[in-house]
Design an enzyme around this catalytic site. Sequence first.
Site, PDB file in Angstrom:
ATOM      1  N   ARG A 102      17.525  -2.304 -11.234  1.00  0.00           N
ATOM      2  CA  ARG A 102      16.388  -3.102 -10.745  1.00  0.00           C
ATOM      3  C   ARG A 102      16.881  -4.463 -10.261  1.00  0.00           C
ATOM      4  O   ARG A 102      16.368  -5.013  -9.294  1.00  0.00           O
ATOM      5  CB  ARG A 102      15.352  -3.292 -11.854  1.00  0.00           C
ATOM      6  CG  ARG A 102      14.694  -2.003 -12.336  1.00  0.00           C
ATOM      7  CD  ARG A 102      13.699  -2.309 -13.441  1.00  0.00           C
ATOM      8  NE  ARG A 102      13.057  -1.135 -13.992  1.00  0.00           N
ATOM      9  CZ  ARG A 102      13.491  -0.484 -15.067  1.00  0.00           C
ATOM     10  NH1 ARG A 102      14.575  -0.892 -15.706  1.00  0.00           N
ATOM     11  NH2 ARG A 102      12.829   0.566 -15.524  1.00  0.00           N
TER      12      ARG A 102
ATOM     13  N   ALA B 178       0.839  -1.210   0.000  1.00  0.00           N
ATOM     14  CA  ALA B 178       0.000   0.000   0.000  1.00  0.00           C
ATOM     15  C   ALA B 178       0.868   1.253   0.000  1.00  0.00           C
ATOM     16  O   ALA B 178       0.511   2.279   0.572  1.00  0.00           O
ATOM     17  CB  ALA B 178      -0.952  -0.023   1.196  1.00  0.00           C
TER      18      ALA B 178
ATOM     19  N   HIS C 270      12.034  -6.115 -18.589  1.00  0.00           N
ATOM     20  CA  HIS C 270      11.866  -4.755 -18.070  1.00  0.00           C
ATOM     21  C   HIS C 270      13.183  -4.324 -17.416  1.00  0.00           C
ATOM     22  O   HIS C 270      13.325  -4.276 -16.205  1.00  0.00           O
ATOM     23  CB  HIS C 270      10.727  -4.751 -17.047  1.00  0.00           C
ATOM     24  CG  HIS C 270      10.446  -3.397 -16.469  1.00  0.00           C
ATOM     25  ND1 HIS C 270      10.169  -2.301 -17.233  1.00  0.00           N
ATOM     26  CD2 HIS C 270      10.410  -2.972 -15.182  1.00  0.00           C
ATOM     27  CE1 HIS C 270       9.958  -1.254 -16.445  1.00  0.00           C
ATOM     28  NE2 HIS C 270      10.107  -1.639 -15.194  1.00  0.00           N
TER      29      HIS C 270
ATOM     30  N   ARG D  53      14.096   0.688  -5.945  1.00  0.00           N
ATOM     31  CA  ARG D  53      15.540   0.967  -5.979  1.00  0.00           C
ATOM     32  C   ARG D  53      15.812   2.421  -5.598  1.00  0.00           C
ATOM     33  O   ARG D  53      14.930   3.271  -5.636  1.00  0.00           O
ATOM     34  CB  ARG D  53      16.130   0.638  -7.345  1.00  0.00           C
ATOM     35  CG  ARG D  53      15.527   1.397  -8.511  1.00  0.00           C
ATOM     36  CD  ARG D  53      16.276   1.064  -9.786  1.00  0.00           C
ATOM     37  NE  ARG D  53      15.479   1.335 -10.962  1.00  0.00           N
ATOM     38  CZ  ARG D  53      16.009   1.606 -12.149  1.00  0.00           C
ATOM     39  NH1 ARG D  53      17.328   1.653 -12.305  1.00  0.00           N
ATOM     40  NH2 ARG D  53      15.241   1.816 -13.196  1.00  0.00           N
TER      41      ARG D  53
ATOM     42  N   GLY E 298       0.549   1.512  -4.636  1.00  0.00           N
ATOM     43  CA  GLY E 298      -0.707   1.000  -4.088  1.00  0.00           C
ATOM     44  C   GLY E 298      -1.716   2.123  -3.868  1.00  0.00           C
ATOM     45  O   GLY E 298      -2.895   1.996  -4.220  1.00  0.00           O
TER      46      GLY E 298
ATOM     47  N   ASN F 121       9.910  -5.338  -8.735  1.00  0.00           N
ATOM     48  CA  ASN F 121      11.142  -5.557  -9.517  1.00  0.00           C
ATOM     49  C   ASN F 121      12.130  -6.482  -8.822  1.00  0.00           C
ATOM     50  O   ASN F 121      12.098  -6.599  -7.599  1.00  0.00           O
ATOM     51  CB  ASN F 121      11.832  -4.198  -9.745  1.00  0.00           C
ATOM     52  CG  ASN F 121      11.286  -3.501 -10.967  1.00  0.00           C
ATOM     53  OD1 ASN F 121      11.020  -4.120 -11.974  1.00  0.00           O
ATOM     54  ND2 ASN F 121      11.114  -2.183 -10.866  1.00  0.00           N
TER      55      ASN F 121
ATOM     56  N   ASN G  55      13.713  -8.740  -2.759  1.00  0.00           N
ATOM     57  CA  ASN G  55      12.317  -8.805  -3.219  1.00  0.00           C
ATOM     58  C   ASN G  55      11.845 -10.230  -3.492  1.00  0.00           C
ATOM     59  O   ASN G  55      10.654 -10.527  -3.378  1.00  0.00           O
ATOM     60  CB  ASN G  55      12.111  -7.904  -4.446  1.00  0.00           C
ATOM     61  CG  ASN G  55      11.999  -6.442  -4.034  1.00  0.00           C
ATOM     62  OD1 ASN G  55      11.912  -6.137  -2.836  1.00  0.00           O
ATOM     63  ND2 ASN G  55      12.009  -5.538  -4.996  1.00  0.00           N
TER      64      ASN G  55
HETATM   65  C1  LMR Z   1       9.990   1.795 -13.473  1.00  0.00           C
HETATM   66  O1  LMR Z   1      10.309   1.456 -14.613  1.00  0.00           O
HETATM   67  O2  LMR Z   1       9.628   2.947 -13.197  1.00  0.00           O
HETATM   68  C2  LMR Z   1       9.977   0.780 -12.369  1.00  0.00           C
HETATM   69  O3  LMR Z   1      10.459  -0.435 -12.845  1.00  0.00           O
HETATM   70  C3  LMR Z   1      10.738   1.231 -11.178  1.00  0.00           C
HETATM   71  C4  LMR Z   1      12.229   1.392 -11.415  1.00  0.00           C
HETATM   72  O4  LMR Z   1      12.997   1.045 -10.507  1.00  0.00           O
HETATM   73  O5  LMR Z   1      12.640   1.897 -12.451  1.00  0.00           O
END
Ligand code: LMR
Length: 313
Positions: free
Chosen positions: A89, A11, A176, A83, A15, A121, A96
Amino acid sequence: MARKKISLVGAGQIGGTMALVLAQKQLGDVMMLDIAEGMPQGKALDIQEGRSVIPTATNLSGSNDYADLAGSDVVIVTAGLPRKPGMSRDDLLDVNFGIIEKVGLAIKEHAPEALVIVVTNPLDAMVYAMQKVTGFPANRVVGMAGVLDSSRLACFIADELGVSAEDVRALVLGGHGDTMVSVYGAASVAGIPLSQLMSKEKFDELAARTAKAGGEIVALLKTGSAFYSPGLSAIHMAEAYLLDKKSVLTAAAQLNGEYGVEGGLYCGVPVVMGAGGIEKVIEVELNEEERKAFDVSVDAVKDLVSWVENKMA
Ligand code: LMR
């Protein structure tokens, strides 16, 4: 028909954003869950008290008890650490993973029928772990990142061309992380191929910014990572599911041969999302340069997933 129940595990900033957006959209009742005592209850009550102004009939509640996940139709997981400047990440993998393992077991026990959207992440490894821990069918465990990355690229294209972001479509694939792949041939503005409006060189600049866009926000905020656009992106996916929209969006989905990726690895690809969760993975044609970049991105995800596999063995 009973109201849908959407549970938000974590949250914090994302969240809270999601709870407000869900109340505005009236997609179902919202349960916010966090380990911080009083915090999810306080945020839920805060939005609850604004319902007459929004206006909305959504009910919101907060909890510190995983048993309150019972009856969830959708669970969106943001639990975990963000982060800090200077971190990647992937540096969050160890800490995590422990959180995702715990949350996954709780979801399995209390919300066995839910669709699970993971935001934590490093995304692709965390959603992989979530699927393994819950044992849910892969169509019901999905990661949020491609919607966000594609929206960021669309934003940069719109700003560069001086057009509305709502008219821009963009596609970002792969993990990602810094190796994500922006597809020039898939971008368009109101149906006009981007190649008629922007050079490949300019596109590559914007693609490079997109790959680092999460870090750009982390460097600006200094105390955490992006939350508004990630929150909006996760709700976009939940909405596709709850309203059976058959939306075509990019998500971290399990791959079993698609894009030549075997072994149930999770990676960002375009999918059709509806009442069946991930109903279909769409394989887009990639040119040689994009294909190579995609393979590099998949290899980066594989490294993280081997770490997860060893940890779970
Ligand atoms: C993002 O892309 O904003 C998220 O994955 C958070 C991050 O640490 O970049």
